[in-house]
Enzyme design. Structure first.
Site, mmCIF file in Angstrom:
data_model
loop_
_atom_site.group_PDB
_atom_site.id
_atom_site.type_symbol
_atom_site.label_atom_id
_atom_site.label_comp_id
_atom_site.label_asym_id
_atom_site.label_seq_id
_atom_site.Cartn_x
_atom_site.Cartn_y
_atom_site.Cartn_z
ATOM 1 N N ARG A 195 0.852 -1.183 0.000
ATOM 2 C CA ARG A 195 0.000 0.000 0.000
ATOM 3 C C ARG A 195 0.890 1.235 0.000
ATOM 4 O O ARG A 195 2.024 1.207 0.456
ATOM 5 C CB ARG A 195 -0.900 0.016 1.234
ATOM 6 C CG ARG A 195 -2.060 -0.980 1.151
ATOM 7 C CD ARG A 195 -3.008 -0.804 2.327
ATOM 8 N NE ARG A 195 -2.384 -1.116 3.588
ATOM 9 C CZ ARG A 195 -1.943 -0.225 4.474
ATOM 10 N NH1 ARG A 195 -2.116 1.057 4.261
ATOM 11 N NH2 ARG A 195 -1.365 -0.615 5.571
ATOM 12 N N TYR A 206 -1.311 -3.520 -6.816
ATOM 13 C CA TYR A 206 -1.188 -4.211 -5.529
ATOM 14 C C TYR A 206 -2.527 -4.273 -4.779
ATOM 15 O O TYR A 206 -3.297 -3.304 -4.781
ATOM 16 C CB TYR A 206 -0.129 -3.533 -4.644
ATOM 17 C CG TYR A 206 -0.133 -4.115 -3.252
ATOM 18 C CD1 TYR A 206 0.484 -5.342 -2.997
ATOM 19 C CD2 TYR A 206 -0.812 -3.493 -2.218
ATOM 20 C CE1 TYR A 206 0.418 -5.918 -1.750
ATOM 21 C CE2 TYR A 206 -0.880 -4.054 -0.961
ATOM 22 C CZ TYR A 206 -0.263 -5.271 -0.725
ATOM 23 O OH TYR A 206 -0.347 -5.837 0.508
ATOM 24 N N LYS A 228 -9.702 -2.278 1.588
ATOM 25 C CA LYS A 228 -9.369 -1.130 2.444
ATOM 26 C C LYS A 228 -10.116 0.141 2.008
ATOM 27 O O LYS A 228 -10.601 0.894 2.843
ATOM 28 C CB LYS A 228 -7.858 -0.872 2.448
ATOM 29 C CG LYS A 228 -7.007 -2.064 2.885
ATOM 30 C CD LYS A 228 -7.346 -2.539 4.274
ATOM 31 C CE LYS A 228 -6.291 -3.540 4.784
ATOM 32 N NZ LYS A 228 -6.611 -4.022 6.140
ATOM 33 N N HIS A 277 -11.146 -2.139 11.645
ATOM 34 C CA HIS A 277 -10.026 -2.983 11.206
ATOM 35 C C HIS A 277 -9.841 -4.091 12.248
ATOM 36 O O HIS A 277 -8.885 -4.069 13.026
ATOM 37 C CB HIS A 277 -8.784 -2.095 11.099
ATOM 38 C CG HIS A 277 -7.623 -2.744 10.424
ATOM 39 N ND1 HIS A 277 -6.330 -2.307 10.603
ATOM 40 C CD2 HIS A 277 -7.546 -3.785 9.565
ATOM 41 C CE1 HIS A 277 -5.514 -3.039 9.885
ATOM 42 N NE2 HIS A 277 -6.215 -3.948 9.242
ATOM 43 N N SER A 337 -0.391 -3.700 12.279
ATOM 44 C CA SER A 337 0.262 -4.763 11.510
ATOM 45 C C SER A 337 1.397 -5.397 12.316
ATOM 46 O O SER A 337 1.934 -4.790 13.241
ATOM 47 C CB SER A 337 0.783 -4.213 10.190
ATOM 48 O OG SER A 337 1.649 -3.144 10.445
ATOM 49 N N CYS A 348 1.237 -7.909 14.407
ATOM 50 C CA CYS A 348 0.871 -8.426 15.732
ATOM 51 C C CYS A 348 0.221 -9.810 15.638
ATOM 52 O O CYS A 348 -0.116 -10.409 16.645
ATOM 53 C CB CYS A 348 -0.072 -7.462 16.447
ATOM 54 S SG CYS A 348 0.743 -5.946 16.992
ATOM 55 N N ASP A 393 -9.763 -9.544 9.202
ATOM 56 C CA ASP A 393 -9.262 -8.193 8.903
ATOM 57 C C ASP A 393 -10.269 -7.070 9.138
ATOM 58 O O ASP A 393 -9.894 -6.017 9.624
ATOM 59 C CB ASP A 393 -8.767 -8.140 7.453
ATOM 60 C CG ASP A 393 -7.880 -6.938 7.164
ATOM 61 O OD1 ASP A 393 -7.077 -6.574 8.050
ATOM 62 O OD2 ASP A 393 -7.996 -6.349 6.075
ATOM 63 N N ARG A 415 1.906 -12.297 -0.298
ATOM 64 C CA ARG A 415 0.534 -12.571 0.144
ATOM 65 C C ARG A 415 -0.030 -13.861 -0.421
ATOM 66 O O ARG A 415 0.430 -14.365 -1.441
ATOM 67 C CB ARG A 415 -0.384 -11.430 -0.330
ATOM 68 C CG ARG A 415 0.009 -10.057 0.175
ATOM 69 C CD ARG A 415 -0.584 -9.801 1.523
ATOM 70 N NE ARG A 415 -0.039 -8.617 2.179
ATOM 71 C CZ ARG A 415 -0.677 -7.978 3.161
ATOM 72 N NH1 ARG A 415 -1.850 -8.387 3.577
ATOM 73 N NH2 ARG A 415 -0.118 -6.936 3.732
HETATM 74 O O1 TSX Z 1 0.938 -13.995 15.798
HETATM 75 C C1 TSX Z 1 1.534 -13.959 16.854
HETATM 76 N N1 TSX Z 1 0.819 -14.121 18.039
HETATM 77 C C2 TSX Z 1 -0.668 -14.238 18.008
HETATM 78 C C3 TSX Z 1 -1.044 -15.635 17.802
HETATM 79 C C4 TSX Z 1 -2.254 -16.119 17.990
HETATM 80 N N2 TSX Z 1 2.890 -13.767 16.859
HETATM 81 C C5 TSX Z 1 3.637 -13.545 15.614
HETATM 82 C C6 TSX Z 1 3.692 -12.057 15.351
HETATM 83 C C7 TSX Z 1 4.192 -11.725 13.992
HETATM 84 C C8 TSX Z 1 3.076 -11.647 12.985
HETATM 85 C C9 TSX Z 1 3.560 -13.770 18.055
HETATM 86 N N3 TSX Z 1 4.863 -13.605 18.330
HETATM 87 C C10 TSX Z 1 2.877 -13.952 19.253
HETATM 88 C C11 TSX Z 1 1.470 -14.155 19.256
HETATM 89 O O2 TSX Z 1 0.858 -14.329 20.309
HETATM 90 N N4 TSX Z 1 3.796 -13.879 20.268
HETATM 91 C C12 TSX Z 1 5.002 -13.667 19.683
HETATM 92 C C13 TSX Z 1 6.300 -13.531 20.389
HETATM 93 C C14 TSX Z 1 6.911 -14.907 20.546
HETATM 94 C C15 TSX Z 1 7.689 -15.436 19.540
HETATM 95 C C16 TSX Z 1 8.232 -16.725 19.718
HETATM 96 C C17 TSX Z 1 7.978 -17.437 20.888
HETATM 97 C C18 TSX Z 1 7.203 -16.889 21.879
HETATM 98 C C19 TSX Z 1 6.669 -15.626 21.699
HETATM 99 N N5 TSX Z 1 8.524 -18.711 21.162
HETATM 100 C C20 TSX Z 1 9.430 -19.422 20.483
HETATM 101 O O3 TSX Z 1 9.935 -18.955 19.498
HETATM 102 C C21 TSX Z 1 9.743 -20.772 20.976
HETATM 103 MN MN MN Z 2 -5.459 -5.187 7.626
#
Ligand code: TSX
Ligand code: MN
Length: 547
Positions: free
Chosen positions: A34, A162, A171, A191, A213, A215, A240, A329
């Site tokens: 975007r 895109y 969006k 969102h 984004s 998370c 989304d 994607r």
């Molecule tokens: O999506 C994530 N969530 C929500 C899941 C339902 N991610 C990935 C974020 C990038 C898009 C996460 N990353 C989450 C999470 O709850 N927590 C974390 C941080 C994290 C990363 C790795 C581990 C633990 C926490 N553990 C190991 O790597 C073993």
């Molecule tokens: Mn979105």
């Protein structure tokens, strides 16, 4: 359409034995995301767009676009796409028509929306629709604009193929234009993902959750509960966008206006999101992913395969940067998701039991807290922030404010948007509680404390128990946090001391945060709703009292 694109080179066939019906699209390397800096809200008054948007006067925007569009489809095929955002027979749904010269847009819109004759029939019944005009033009980044005219229910997009710039139902319509429609009609276009959480008694609570984004919104929408949660099930309604409207019962009822996922591929793997992986083995379009020696799609975080071709189509040697584009994607119909909820088709939508805001914060923000009221919950949403990751361009680890995760998507002045949110307390009798979560808190050694992913189920369960009044909470100046004993840690490595660290509220650090929030909100000046400031002042006073 697939044949047309295979012939033109817009699509490349992937391994049809392992991935029947799957194709790869490679974007122009300058057209992979975007483009917020050339995305405009075109209202007569500049203040109606607000500090959260780029603004251009409608007349100027239209004459610029008219010039760009001049002759742009000469020698190309023009496609007319009638589409419906939401179930065809839902009173919450809204329709649009997109005109485009991109077959890729047509193929994606067919998966992302209800398109075709049923939508056309509904448009005839409704008597109105959002108009969208799109041309890929010459894909010149300097001649690229995404224009929104809320007063005309009109979108004009030029110079990009895109997804977010070209699939106008998503969006542009379902968030930017719909948010202005929602404001005048008394509903919310957000969102947010929507998930159903079924307990062993067979009761399902639906929650709507907004995250900036990076998370893991799609991962949360398709979460698989840990093995300790026998008899529990997560149902995916959307990943989304969420349209919510008060029902006769005074509750908020929600639909997912989309019919597919346009998800980020990198990071989607067996450990992070097995449901997503399972739906990508057939009938999907991949955009800007890498390819293995036997022509299967591949991206960072997928599996132990080695790609031989990168997203540009060049040969790839491991170690030479990422093979898939970080914003690559997949497009896939929502029905292919193993956790797909049949309720995603319900014309009245699903009743929302809780609204969740979240962000990525290494420090300060507790694993979960509950707002003291709707008004306080709106403040939690308005002050949302997340640390930037390497996936986005720019610096890493910088805190960015992203109110309600709507910074790039609210089609009008954020101050008016918060007033609209606040007004629900005056009109709606049975509003859901509002929570805030943070999966990303780190310890002093820099390790994530909370295991996240499937174990987030433990936090979801606490929220549902709060909704049904089964557990108490500990009130703090910034919100109510769980009593340690109310979080189910059966089967978790994390001990009590980790939970204490995750739920700790540092008064001094929060006082600083509140001042930064105040500074952020003050840029909205006189238009900022008085009630939001009052709420901020209440928190400030309570922090001072406990300090
Ligand atoms: O999506 C994530 N969530 C929500 C899941 C339902 N991610 C990935 C974020 C990038 C898009 C996460 N990353 C989450 C999470 O709850 N927590 C974390 C941080 C994290 C990363 C790795 C581990 C633990 C926490 N553990 C190991 O790597 C073993
Ligand atoms: Mn979105």
């Amino acid at each position: 359409m697939i044949d047309v694109m295979l012939a033109s080179g817009d699509l490349i066939k992937l391994n049809q034995e392992t991935h029947p019906g799957c194709y790869l699209h490679r974007s122009d390397p300058d057209d992979v995301a975007r483009v917020e800096h050339v995305t405009f809200i075109c209202t007569t008054e500049r203040d109606d767009a607000g500090p959260n948007n780029n603004w251009m006067a409608p007349d100027e925007a239209k004459s610029r676009m008219h010039e760009l569009y001049e002759g742009c489809m000469k020698g190309r095929t023009l496609y007319v796409i009638p589409y419906c955002m939401g179930p065809i027979d839902s009173p919450l749904s809204r329709c649009g028509v997109e005109i485009t010269d991109s077959p890729y847009v047509v193929a994606n819109m067919r998966m992302m929306t209800r398109m075709g004759s049923a939508a056309l029939a509904r448009i005839e019944r409704d008597g109105g629709f959002v108009r969208g005009l799109h041309s890929v033009g010459e894909l010149d980044p300097k001649r690229r604009f995404i224009m929104h005219f809320p007063a005309d229910r009109l979108i004009q997009s030029f110079g990009s193929g895109y997804g977010g710039n070209a699939l106008l139902g998503k969006k542009c319509h379902a968030l930017r234009i719909a948010s202005t429609q929602a404001r005048s009609e008394g509903w919310l276009a957000e969102h947010m993902l929507i998930v159903g959480i079924e307990n062993p008694q067979g009761e399902i609570h639906y929650i709507a959750a907004a995250f900036p984004s990076a998370c893991g919104k799609t991962n949360l929408a398709m979460l698989i509960p840990p093995s300790e949660y026998e008899g529990w099930k997560i149902w995916t309604v959307g990943d989304d966008i969420c349209w919510m409207q008060p029902g006769d019962d005074g509750r908020l009822w929600a639909i997912n206006p989309e019919a597919g996922f346009f998800g980020v591929a990198p990071g989607t793997g067996e450990s992070t999101n097995p449901n997503a992986l399972a739906m990508l083995n057939q009938d999907a379009i991949f955009t800007n992913v890498a390819v293995t020696a036997d022509n299967q799609p591949w991206w960072e975080g997928k599996d132990e395969e080695v790609p031989v071709t990168d997203w540009r189509g060049n040969s790839y040697t491991s170690g030479a940067g990422s093979a898939a584009h970080p914003n690559s994607r997949f497009t896939v119909p929502i029905r292919q998701c193993p956790s797909y909820s049949e309720q995603a088709e319900a014309p009245r939508g699903v009743p929302i039991s809780a609204i969740v805001f979240g962000g990525r914060r290494e420090r300060l923000v507790p694993l979960v807290m509950e707002s003291k009221s709707w008004q306080h919950g709106v403040l939690l949403g308005a002050s949302m922030a997340s640390e930037t990751t390497a996936a986005a361009t720019g610096q890493v680890g910088v805190v960015r404010r992203d109110p309600m995760a709507m910074k790039p998507f609210c089609g009008y002045n954020f101050a008016d948007y918060w007033s609209h949110w606040l007004s629900f307390a005056d009109r709606v009798s049975n509003l859901p509680p509002i929570f805030h979560v943070n999966w990303f808190r780190k310890d002093r050694a820099g390790n994530f404390i909370w295991p996240g992913f499937g174990d987030n189920m433990r936090v979801l369960e606490w929220m549902i128990n709060r909704c049904s009044g089964q557990v108490q909470a500990r009130e703090t100046a910034i919100g109510s946090v769980p009593h340690i004993s109310d979080i189910n840690i059966n089967g978790l490595d994390a001990g009590i001391s980790e939970l204490e660290a995750l739920l700790e509220v540092d008064t001094a650090a929060w006082s600083e945060e509140i001042e930064q929030i105040r500074e952020y909100l003050q840029q909205y000046g006189d238009r900022l709703p008085e009630r939001l400031l009052q709420e901020l002042n209440k928190v400030t006073a309570q922090l001072a009292r406990v300090a």
